[in-house]
Design an enzyme around this catalytic site. Structure first.
Site, PDB file in Angstrom:
ATOM      1  N   TYR A  54       0.797  -1.188  -0.138  1.00 49.64           N
ATOM      2  CA  TYR A  54      -0.045   0.021   0.155  1.00 49.64           C
ATOM      3  C   TYR A  54       0.889   1.293  -0.060  1.00 49.64           C
ATOM      4  O   TYR A  54       1.439   1.354   0.943  1.00 49.64           O
ATOM      5  CB  TYR A  54      -0.991  -0.114   1.368  1.00 49.64           C
ATOM      6  CG  TYR A  54      -1.928  -1.100   1.456  1.00 49.64           C
ATOM      7  CD1 TYR A  54      -2.291  -1.750   0.157  1.00 49.64           C
ATOM      8  CD2 TYR A  54      -2.420  -1.218   2.541  1.00 49.64           C
ATOM      9  CE1 TYR A  54      -3.095  -2.906   0.503  1.00 49.64           C
ATOM     10  CE2 TYR A  54      -3.319  -2.393   2.902  1.00 49.64           C
ATOM     11  CZ  TYR A  54      -3.716  -3.329   1.813  1.00 49.64           C
ATOM     12  OH  TYR A  54      -4.519  -4.368   1.732  1.00 49.64           O
ATOM     13  N   HIS A 120      -0.005 -11.971   1.806  1.00 48.22           N
ATOM     14  CA  HIS A 120      -1.029 -11.109   1.054  1.00 48.22           C
ATOM     15  C   HIS A 120      -1.561 -11.843  -0.260  1.00 48.22           C
ATOM     16  O   HIS A 120      -2.861 -11.942  -0.631  1.00 48.22           O
ATOM     17  CB  HIS A 120      -0.389  -9.774   0.473  1.00 48.22           C
ATOM     18  CG  HIS A 120      -1.468  -8.740   0.329  1.00 48.22           C
ATOM     19  ND1 HIS A 120      -1.278  -7.507  -0.033  1.00 48.22           N
ATOM     20  CD2 HIS A 120      -2.540  -8.772   0.393  1.00 48.22           C
ATOM     21  CE1 HIS A 120      -1.828  -6.619  -0.159  1.00 48.22           C
ATOM     22  NE2 HIS A 120      -3.081  -7.400  -0.105  1.00 48.22           N
ATOM     23  N   SER A 200     -12.929  -4.949   2.660  1.00 50.08           N
ATOM     24  CA  SER A 200     -13.940  -4.487   1.691  1.00 50.08           C
ATOM     25  C   SER A 200     -15.325  -4.935   2.270  1.00 50.08           C
ATOM     26  O   SER A 200     -16.238  -5.088   1.172  1.00 50.08           O
ATOM     27  CB  SER A 200     -13.983  -4.774   0.317  1.00 50.08           C
ATOM     28  OG  SER A 200     -12.665  -4.153  -0.179  1.00 50.08           O
ATOM     29  N   PRO A 201     -15.792  -4.701   3.348  1.00 49.02           N
ATOM     30  CA  PRO A 201     -17.040  -5.168   3.914  1.00 49.02           C
ATOM     31  C   PRO A 201     -18.165  -4.105   3.413  1.00 49.02           C
ATOM     32  O   PRO A 201     -19.446  -4.673   3.502  1.00 49.02           O
ATOM     33  CB  PRO A 201     -17.113  -5.001   5.311  1.00 49.02           C
ATOM     34  CG  PRO A 201     -16.001  -4.283   5.702  1.00 49.02           C
ATOM     35  CD  PRO A 201     -15.019  -4.272   4.393  1.00 49.02           C
ATOM     36  N   LEU A 202     -17.810  -2.816   2.708  1.00 46.65           N
ATOM     37  CA  LEU A 202     -18.853  -2.066   2.498  1.00 46.65           C
ATOM     38  C   LEU A 202     -18.805  -1.964   0.815  1.00 46.65           C
ATOM     39  O   LEU A 202     -19.284  -0.782   0.239  1.00 46.65           O
ATOM     40  CB  LEU A 202     -18.369  -0.658   3.041  1.00 46.65           C
ATOM     41  CG  LEU A 202     -18.748  -0.282   4.448  1.00 46.65           C
ATOM     42  CD1 LEU A 202     -18.256   0.959   4.982  1.00 46.65           C
ATOM     43  CD2 LEU A 202     -20.085  -0.712   4.892  1.00 46.65           C
ATOM     44  N   GLY A 203     -18.150  -3.142   0.402  1.00 45.12           N
ATOM     45  CA  GLY A 203     -18.346  -3.307  -1.137  1.00 45.12           C
ATOM     46  C   GLY A 203     -17.516  -2.020  -1.807  1.00 45.12           C
ATOM     47  O   GLY A 203     -18.271  -1.443  -2.963  1.00 45.12           O
ATOM     48  N   ARG A 204     -16.264  -1.633  -1.218  1.00 45.85           N
ATOM     49  CA  ARG A 204     -15.491  -0.578  -1.756  1.00 45.85           C
ATOM     50  C   ARG A 204     -16.149   0.641  -1.850  1.00 45.85           C
ATOM     51  O   ARG A 204     -16.307   1.548  -2.725  1.00 45.85           O
ATOM     52  CB  ARG A 204     -14.901  -0.797  -3.091  1.00 45.85           C
ATOM     53  CG  ARG A 204     -13.695  -2.138  -3.001  1.00 45.85           C
ATOM     54  CD  ARG A 204     -13.158  -2.499  -4.119  1.00 45.85           C
ATOM     55  NE  ARG A 204     -12.072  -3.412  -4.208  1.00 45.85           N
ATOM     56  CZ  ARG A 204     -12.234  -4.714  -3.993  1.00 45.85           C
ATOM     57  NH1 ARG A 204     -13.417  -5.087  -4.326  1.00 45.85           N
ATOM     58  NH2 ARG A 204     -11.350  -5.433  -3.779  1.00 45.85           N
ATOM     59  N   GLY A 205     -17.217   1.129  -0.747  1.00 44.56           N
ATOM     60  CA  GLY A 205     -17.929   2.352  -0.919  1.00 44.56           C
ATOM     61  C   GLY A 205     -19.253   2.153  -1.461  1.00 44.56           C
ATOM     62  O   GLY A 205     -19.936   2.854  -1.274  1.00 44.56           O
TER      63      GLY A 205
END
Length: 324
Positions: A54, A120, A200-205
């Site tokens: 990152y 990773h 990404s539990p918010l679906g990448r926003g």
């Protein structure tokens, strides 16, 4: 809650720090990011997740800076295995690179020990047993405390665990990405006492309901090339949010909180790590742990986000994780 059978104790919701590097979601503010990390620790969101790729290491530098004077309050997770140079990207999970990458991460983070160290991505030629064997030696040397894997198959989890206990498997998991259920990874984790850390539990926003067109994404935002957002994908998927919004309204909550509450409802062994660079969103995310969805609400969400209803793969084909 413990991460895995014998892993560290953390809050139910952690903090993904990837977006703080400014590389993936547009320009970032380091000072603001440090404030968010401190607020997360204050609120009990103690699992901090970063990786050496990152920002080409700058994300680890930032997290290390934020933890000065507060190291004992955090459970620090980082990852190795994705390498980039001269415009190329490749996976390297070889034992030699595992050791070299760990030493480099320790220096950037400014710590003596990494609490949870993930592979990773596995490469195509290194047996997972060889990689985990080297990580086990790093455990014995006190450089890492617990071993994790990311985006692996159920078979790889079992093979790795036979060499050394695996505290956590990190995989994408959300209302619109449930591969770990379908391919048996979650079942393998539960069989072995391994936690699932959901990135990404918010679906990448997308599941926040705040991204309604590509115009809402900064230039350089990697989602502009993601199949679920790009070339009509976003517009095709927007109707999925109606159920989330309806349930959120019934709870007086935000769509993001409903999405996180759904993930939490899948089991106490699942730890979502939503990323954010804003204090307001951090507070919303942590507040999701106080929501309880009814069985009917969970069923409605399951039906709304059934696999065939989601348009687009979760990654571009060139970087889609491959497990074996």
């Amino acid at each position: 809650m413990p991460v895995g059978a014998d892993g560290p104790l953390v809050g139910r919701i952690g903090l993904g720090c990837m977006g703080m590097s400014g590389e993936f979601y547009g320009p970032a503010d380091d000072a603001q990011s440090v404030r968010v990390i401190h607020a997360a620790l204050d609120a009990g969101a103690t699992l901090l997740d970063t990786a050496d790729m990152y920002g080409s290491g700058s994300n680890e530098d930032l997290v290390g800076k934020a933890l000065r004077g507060r190291r004992d309050q955090a459970v620090l997770a980082t990852k190795f295995g994705i390498r980039r140079a001269d415009g190329r990207r490749w996976n390297d999970s070889s034992p030699a690179y595992a050791r070299a990458a760990c030493e480099a991460s320790l220096r950037r983070l400014g710590v003596d020990t990494i609490d949870l160290y993930y592979v990773h991505r596995m490469d195509a030629t290194t047996p997972v047993e060889d990689t985990v064997g080297e990580l086990a030696r790093l455990v014995d040397e006190g450089k890492i405390r617990h071993i994790g894997l990311s985006e692996v198959s159920a078979a790889q989890v079992r093979r790795a665990h036979a060499v050394h206990p695996i505290a956590a498997v990190q995989s994408e998991f959300s209302l619109w990405t449930r591969n770990v259920v379908e391919d048996g990874v979650l079942a393998a984790c539960r069989e072995l006492g391994t936690a699932l850390v959901a990135y990404s539990p918010l679906g990448r926003g997308f599941l926040t309901g705040t991204v309604e067109s590509l115009a809402h994404l900064a230039e350089g935002d990697f989602r502009r090339g993601n199949p679920r957002f790009a070339e009509g994908g976003l517009e095709a998927n927007l109707p999925l949010l109606s159920t989330v919004r309806d349930i959120a309204a019934a709870h007086g909550a935000r769509p993001a909180q409903i999405a996180l509450a759904w993930v939490l409802a899948q089991g106490d062994d699942i730890f979502p790590i939503p990323g954010t660079r804003r204090l307001t969103y951090l507070e919303e995310n942590i507040g999701a742990a106080q929501l309880e969805l009814s069985p009917d609400e969970r069923s409605r969400l399951d039906r709304a986000f059934r696999e065939e209803a989601v348009v687009g793969d979760r990654y571009p084909a060139a970087i889609m994780p491959v497990t074996r």
